[in-house]
Each structure stands twice: as C-alpha cells, then as structure tokens.
Design a protein around this motif. Structure first.
Motif, short mmCIF file in Angstrom:
data_model
loop_
_atom_site.label_atom_id
_atom_site.label_comp_id
_atom_site.label_asym_id
_atom_site.label_seq_id
_atom_site.Cartn_x
_atom_site.Cartn_y
_atom_site.Cartn_z
N ASP A 121 -1.02 3.01 0.45
CA ASP A 121 0.27 2.81 1.11
C ASP A 121 0.25 3.32 2.55
O ASP A 121 1.22 3.18 3.28
N GLY A 122 -0.84 3.97 2.94
CA GLY A 122 -1.01 4.41 4.32
C GLY A 122 -0.02 5.47 4.77
O GLY A 122 0.51 5.40 5.88
N VAL A 123 0.24 6.47 3.92
CA VAL A 123 1.28 7.45 4.22
C VAL A 123 0.75 8.83 4.60
O VAL A 123 1.54 9.70 5.01
N THR A 124 -0.54 9.08 4.48
CA THR A 124 -1.06 10.41 4.75
C THR A 124 -1.32 10.61 6.24
O THR A 124 -1.43 9.66 7.02
N MET A 125 -1.46 11.88 6.64
CA MET A 125 -1.81 12.20 8.02
C MET A 125 -3.17 11.61 8.37
O MET A 125 -3.39 11.15 9.50
#
Length: 280
Positions: A121-125
């Motif tokens: 989902d491409g949500v991490t730092m």
C-alpha cells in the motif's frame, strides 16, 4: 471544447487482467496463490465494506486474502504485534492496514511495523523515501494509479507545470514526487496556500487531492490543462467543479470512475509483484 474523459475503470480492468495472469503464473510456480493480508481495527462500516470489496476483487484475480480483525479497544502495541506477525509470515506477500484506526492507536508506528517488502500500500517511511529518491519500492497506490492513468493516455509530463492540491503522506506528497520524477515542475498547494486560484491557473496538470468538495473551481482551470480529480466526497462529488472544468480542460478524470478504480488495481498488482519478489 469538452474534455476527453480519462476512463479509470477501463485502464484498471486492463491492469487487473494482467495481474490475474501474473498471479496464475506465480501460483503454478510457487504452489500457492499470492496472499494479501488486511488488518481491520474496530467495526467502522465504511472500512468493513471496503475490506470486503478488496477481498472479493482479490479472489476474482487469483489472489488469496487473509483478514485480521481486531477489537476497537486494541492498543498500539497489540496492533504492532499483529502486523509484525504478518511481516514474519512467509505465506503473506502484502499487508494492508485499513485506516483510519481508532484514536488511541499511533497509526504511524503501526505502519512502520509493516516490512518494506510487504508494504504493497506504500504507506511506510521507507516507501516514501524510496519514492523521493527514485529507488525500487512499492508506491502509494493512488499516486501510482494516477501516474499509470496519465501514461495510458500518453500525457507528456516532462517540462510541464504540475500543481498538486493536497499534501497527505499517502496521496498529495507522493504523487508530487512521482510527477517530479517524470521531470514535471511541481508546486504543492494546501489549506495554507493564499493564492490557490492563481497557482491552479498556471498549471498544465492539476491533481486535486485535498478532500474538500469542489474546492477547485472550474474557471480556474487553464484551457487545455489535464485535470486529475482524486477527491471523493459524499454524493459522488470530487474536489474539482467538474461541470465547468470539463469545458476548459483537455482531459479530466470523472468522479466516480476515474482515480478510484486504479487504487485497488495497483494494490493487487503490487501484491503480485511482492509475491514474485519472494521467489527471487
């Protein structure tokens, strides 16, 4: 002039067909289907409906689903423990934390418990930094879907001025970085921008991602500009005043049927990509 409609449903359908073929090939090779784990905290009706939709769409495209449901009273530590378990599970390829989460939870800390290789989902730092540095990573799904839409309609970005309205870490910020990576000149606007209308009037590409119905007035759109309306508000209303904008833009995404279908299509495509990478 009436703008060409950018048909996100059609582009998403093609992407899902490609994803289903890749999922089938992976299943034949690995002896199991790609697996997307969804973590849901609480009983928010909209979130529950969204998770069911993702599970149904996954099944239709050859991807297994694993749903982890946690009570409303879940603590940050308990949520991190659940996500860490999924990160360590070799049978899970992608992890999606359905947000928003209850207010007692540190959402950022929970996101960071997702292993980067499973952050579909491409949500991490890690994913955001990799996007900024143009390094291999999974991009936030809606921004990646927007860029794929523009590519499908052969929108030239190099040298163009793009104005992004919105600065959230999972939409506005990363879509600007992706456009910058295509050599567009990017201006970020937001709730504190005092000359928003003037900024929009200069844009060759407008990406509205602020979550306020019809904030972007149609008369602000530069004739011939490409308009991407990533807003979705009650009543199927976007962030752009579509009735007027459609008469000025060269291309525009509708609401619904524009950006929305691409988000889940990219999520499933990145899940299969994560599964493929697990085989080396």
């Amino acid at each position: 002039m009436s703008a060409e409609i950018i048909d996100g449903s059609a582009v998403a359908k093609q992407l899902l067909a490609e994803t289903a073929a890749r999922a089938k090939a992976f299943t034949e090779r690995a002896g199991r289907a790609p697996c997307l784990a969804t973590v849901l905290v609480g009983q928010d009706p909209a979130s529950m409906s969204y998770v069911r939709m993702k599970q149904n769409r996954s099944a239709k495209n050859g991807i297994d689903s694993r749903k982890v449901e946690l009570p409303e009273t879940t603590t940050t530590d308990e949520l991190i423990a659940a996500i860490t378990g999924l990160s360590d599970d070799p049978q899970v390829d992608g992890i999606l934390l359905q947000h928003p989460v209850p207010e007692q939870i540190d959402e950022r800390a929970a996101f960071e418990a997702i292993a980067p290789r499973k952050d579909v989902d491409g949500v991490t730092m890690h994913s955001l930094a990799a996007t900024a540095l143009d390094l291999p990573s999974f991009h936030s799904c809606t921004p990646e879907g927007i860029v794929r839409l523009l590519d499908s309609y052969r929108v030239e970005l190099a040298g163009k001025r793009a104005v992004v309205i919105g600065r959230s870490p999972i939409l506005g910020m990363p879509v600007g970085l992706l456009l910058l990576g295509r050599n567009a000149t990017v201006t970020y606007c937001h709730s504190g921008t005092v000359d928003l209308a003037d900024q929009v009037r200069q844009a060759d590409v407008v990406v509205a991602a602020v979550g306020r119905p019809e904030l972007i007035k149609g008369e602000w759109i530069k004739p011939g500009a490409v308009v991407v309306d990533a807003g979705y508000n009650p009543g199927n209303v976007g962030d752009v005043e579509q009735a007027v904008a459609v008469e000025r833009a060269s291309m525009i995404t509708p609401v619904p049927g524009g950006v929305g279908p691409m988000t889940i299509a990219v999520l499933l495509a990145q899940t299969v990509a994560a599964a493929e990478a697990s085989l080396g």
